[in-house]
Write a protein that holds these residues in place. Structure first.
Motif, PDB file in Angstrom:
ATOM      1  N   ALA A  34     -43.649 -14.525 -39.895  1.00  0.00           N
ATOM      2  CA  ALA A  34     -43.341 -12.848 -39.504  1.00  0.00           C
ATOM      3  C   ALA A  34     -43.738 -12.664 -37.988  1.00  0.00           C
ATOM      4  O   ALA A  34     -42.678 -12.064 -37.666  1.00  0.00           O
ATOM      5  N   SER A  35     -44.598 -13.310 -37.245  1.00  0.00           N
ATOM      6  CA  SER A  35     -44.585 -12.818 -36.120  1.00  0.00           C
ATOM      7  C   SER A  35     -43.493 -13.298 -35.358  1.00  0.00           C
ATOM      8  O   SER A  35     -43.047 -12.769 -34.250  1.00  0.00           O
ATOM      9  N   VAL A  36     -43.111 -14.514 -35.596  1.00  0.00           N
ATOM     10  CA  VAL A  36     -41.871 -14.940 -34.951  1.00  0.00           C
ATOM     11  C   VAL A  36     -40.435 -14.266 -35.056  1.00  0.00           C
ATOM     12  O   VAL A  36     -39.746 -13.820 -34.134  1.00  0.00           O
ATOM     13  N   ILE A  37     -40.463 -13.688 -36.379  1.00  0.00           N
ATOM     14  CA  ILE A  37     -39.222 -12.680 -36.728  1.00  0.00           C
ATOM     15  C   ILE A  37     -39.442 -11.589 -35.889  1.00  0.00           C
ATOM     16  O   ILE A  37     -38.381 -10.951 -35.266  1.00  0.00           O
ATOM     17  N   LEU A  38     -40.601 -10.784 -35.715  1.00  0.00           N
ATOM     18  CA  LEU A  38     -41.056  -9.660 -35.021  1.00  0.00           C
ATOM     19  C   LEU A  38     -40.615  -9.989 -33.691  1.00  0.00           C
ATOM     20  O   LEU A  38     -39.680  -9.195 -32.797  1.00  0.00           O
ATOM     21  N   LEU A  39     -40.894 -11.011 -32.926  1.00  0.00           N
ATOM     22  CA  LEU A  39     -40.628 -11.408 -31.763  1.00  0.00           C
ATOM     23  C   LEU A  39     -39.254 -11.413 -31.536  1.00  0.00           C
ATOM     24  O   LEU A  39     -38.633 -10.997 -30.575  1.00  0.00           O
ATOM     25  N   VAL A  40     -38.097 -12.073 -32.502  1.00  0.00           N
ATOM     26  CA  VAL A  40     -36.889 -12.128 -32.206  1.00  0.00           C
ATOM     27  C   VAL A  40     -36.273 -10.757 -32.321  1.00  0.00           C
ATOM     28  O   VAL A  40     -35.440 -10.456 -31.198  1.00  0.00           O
ATOM     29  N   ALA A  41     -36.791  -9.992 -32.989  1.00  0.00           N
ATOM     30  CA  ALA A  41     -36.557  -8.564 -33.004  1.00  0.00           C
ATOM     31  C   ALA A  41     -36.732  -7.736 -31.779  1.00  0.00           C
ATOM     32  O   ALA A  41     -35.987  -7.152 -31.243  1.00  0.00           O
ATOM     33  N   ILE A  42     -37.839  -8.157 -31.020  1.00  0.00           N
ATOM     34  CA  ILE A  42     -38.143  -7.529 -29.854  1.00  0.00           C
ATOM     35  C   ILE A  42     -37.161  -7.830 -28.890  1.00  0.00           C
ATOM     36  O   ILE A  42     -36.617  -7.273 -28.151  1.00  0.00           O
ATOM     37  N   ILE A  43     -36.918  -9.071 -28.690  1.00  0.00           N
ATOM     38  CA  ILE A  43     -36.047  -9.532 -27.668  1.00  0.00           C
ATOM     39  C   ILE A  43     -34.693  -9.030 -27.872  1.00  0.00           C
ATOM     40  O   ILE A  43     -34.038  -8.898 -26.900  1.00  0.00           O
TER      41      ILE A  43
END
Lengths: 200, 335
Positions: free
Chosen positions: A147-156
């Motif tokens: 979930a945190s990686v998905i959020l990071l992708v969304a941020i970038i």
């Protein structure tokens, strides 16, 4: 006492939630949404989920809604334009609403939601933050990291979508500003003293 | 019946926190004017009472008897609601602040997070004040304030995460206990950059000099509270000073060992006591005043650069270091 508080908060929550979609003014609607988040956090505290409740306030009230209000205040919404075509979209809206209501009835009416008893009160020393942390980082560590990686992708992605380098813009480079020395800006010029010309 | 007694007892306890707090809020501006006066080789207020000590009472009387004006085009309900939101956030956070081992109103497991959550509500008071005043200056002030608070909340949050990782708890009392054992067990030593960043971010959060562009007299008159007068202005003022004391209190609890004594082991001086806590809080408050007397106001883009590009990377790097110390067992404080 507890049920009184529950009904009090639930009433506030329902009134505020109704206000979000009925109030014409966008800023007031956004503020009602803030109230909705805050009262639902209060309901979670009644369920002894204080970590989740406070996190809800930190994330939604403290961060998301602030940015939301920021945007809503900047744009000038024209309500008459928004209400145009109300009758045209009404059948579709009713269809979506009915489907969602039916789905919620089916989901909430299932036995899993039916006979759940109120949790037994824990002793005062019980620390549900530690419990939550240990479960999150042992049993559910992979979903959590995912979930945190998905959020990071969304941020970038959000940054990449809005970031564009404009050619003519001038930037200051503080590192270069700081490293300026006296010799770069001042030149000392030696000049012979001007002599007063004697009067003729 | 026992419920009623509990409620009354709780109200008495709340009063025991609130009354000293509000008294210090009243006398902090006096201290500010005096101390900045001495720093600038002036005397400061000295007319009301001996050496000006009754000045806050005179100020309060003046503010109370002034008329509260509401601009004709303002949104009246929100205009009057926003100072209340500000002061509610500033006072509500005190519920979980411990003053010593036993003196705590609510010993909450998520105390630190609660303080963050409640104090982040304070920004609503400022946004709504600027918007409801229906004035360009006020609106610009609240826009500036919002952007600044959102930016600095992140670096402040990361600095606090460092403390939480070091102490292994979100409970403020346990965080103080984790620092037991002398001056170098206090978190200022292993987390000095986090302390510096926390305090600078806190100054920016409370909109104090040198980060007070929200008020920026020279360009936007008085910012978000431009249209307020009398008590409605005074409430904003009180909220600002209550926030200053809160932030100083947090800094001393989280980084300077709270009520623990710097001379642990010495017979009488080594006892933990609330006086140590008050001494540390006063030190941070003095820093606030000192900053105000010393630094010129930051330019707006420089504030943003400092927050996003300098503070956040440093806090993340230091967080990794603290995490490594705790995981490898090299941490010398009581994890």
């Amino acid at each position: 006492m507890e049920s009184f508080l529950f009904y009090l908060f639930s009433t506030i929550l329902l009134v505020a939630a109704t206000a979000v979609i009925t109030v014409r003014h966008t800023v007031r609607a956004a503020l009602s949404l803030v109230l909705v988040f805050f009262t639902s956090a209060a309901l979670w505290v009644l369920l002894e989920a204080e970590f989740l409740a406070v996190t809800l306030v930190v994330v939604y009230v403290g961060a998301v809604m602030v940015l939301f209000l920021f945007v809503v205040m900047m744009i000038d919404t024209n309500t008459t334009v928004l209400r145009e075509g109300f009758t045209k979209y009404l059948p579709l809206g009713v269809l979506v609403a009915v489907t969602m209501a039916a789905e919620m009835f089916l989901a909430l009416g299932s036995p899993g939601f039916g006979g759940m008893a109120a949790p037994a009160p824990h002793p005062a020393s019980y620390n549900n933050v530690a419990e939550l942390g240990s479960i999150l980082y042992t049993q559910y560590v992979y979903p959590f990291e995912l979930a945190s990686v998905i959020l990071l992708v969304a941020i970038i992605a959000a940054i990449a979508l809005t970031f564009r380098r404009r050619p003519g813009t001038k930037y200051q480079d503080p590192a270069r500003q700081v490293s300026v020395r006296r010799a770069d800006c001042v030149r000392l010029v030696q000049m012979p003293a001007a002599r007063k010309t004697p009067a003729p | 019946m026992s419920n009623l007694i509990l409620v009354i007892w709780t109200i008495i306890k709340i009063m025991m926190v609130m009354v000293p707090l509000l008294l210090s809020v009243a006398w902090l501006p006096y201290a500010e004017r005096k101390i900045i006066g001495y720093m600038q080789i002036r005397i400061g207020p000295n007319r009301v009472g001996p050496r000006g000590w009754l000045q806050p009472i005179a100020d309060a009387m003046k503010l109370m008897f002034k008329e509260i004006t509401v601009p004709a085009s303002a949104n009246k309900v929100l205009f009057l609601l926003s100072p209340v939101l500000c002061i509610a956030a500033a006072l509500g956070a005190w519920a979980v602040i411990p003053f010593s081992d036993a003196l705590v109103l609510s010993n909450c497991n998520v105390g630190l997070l609660y303080v963050l959550a409640i104090s982040s509500m304070g920004v609503y008071g400022i946004i709504i004040a600027g918007w409801a005043s229906n004035s360009k200056y006020s609106f610009l002030g609240s826009m500036r304030s919002t952007a600044q608070m959102v930016a600095y909340e992140i670096s402040m949050g990361f600095a606090l995460v460092g403390v939480v990782v070091g102490a292994g708890s979100l409970n403020l009392g346990s965080i103080v206990h984790a620092q037991q054992g002398g001056l170098f067990h206090w978190f200022w030593f292993p987390m000095l950059p986090l302390l510096v960043i926390y305090f600078i971010s806190a100054v920016a959060e409370t909109n104090r000099a040198p980060f007070d562009v929200t008020e920026g007299e020279s360009e936007i008159v008085a910012g978000f509270h431009l249209e307020y007068s009398g008590m409605s202005f005074a409430v904003f003022f009180l909220a600002e000073y209550a926030n200053m004391i809160l932030v100083s209190m947090l800094a001393s609890l989280l980084f300077l060992g709270g009520w623990l004594s710097p001379f642990e082991g010495v017979p009488i001086l080594g006892e933990p006591s609330i006086f140590w806590l008050l001494l540390k809080v006063s030190f941070f408050l003095l820093l606030y005043l000192w900053f105000r007397a010393t630094f010129p106001r930051y330019r707006y883009d420089q504030i943003m650069r400092l927050g996003w590009k300098v503070f956040i990377p440093i806090t993340i790097a230091w967080l990794l270091l603290i995490g490594a110390l705790v995981v490898t067992g090299w941490a010398w404080w009581n994890v």
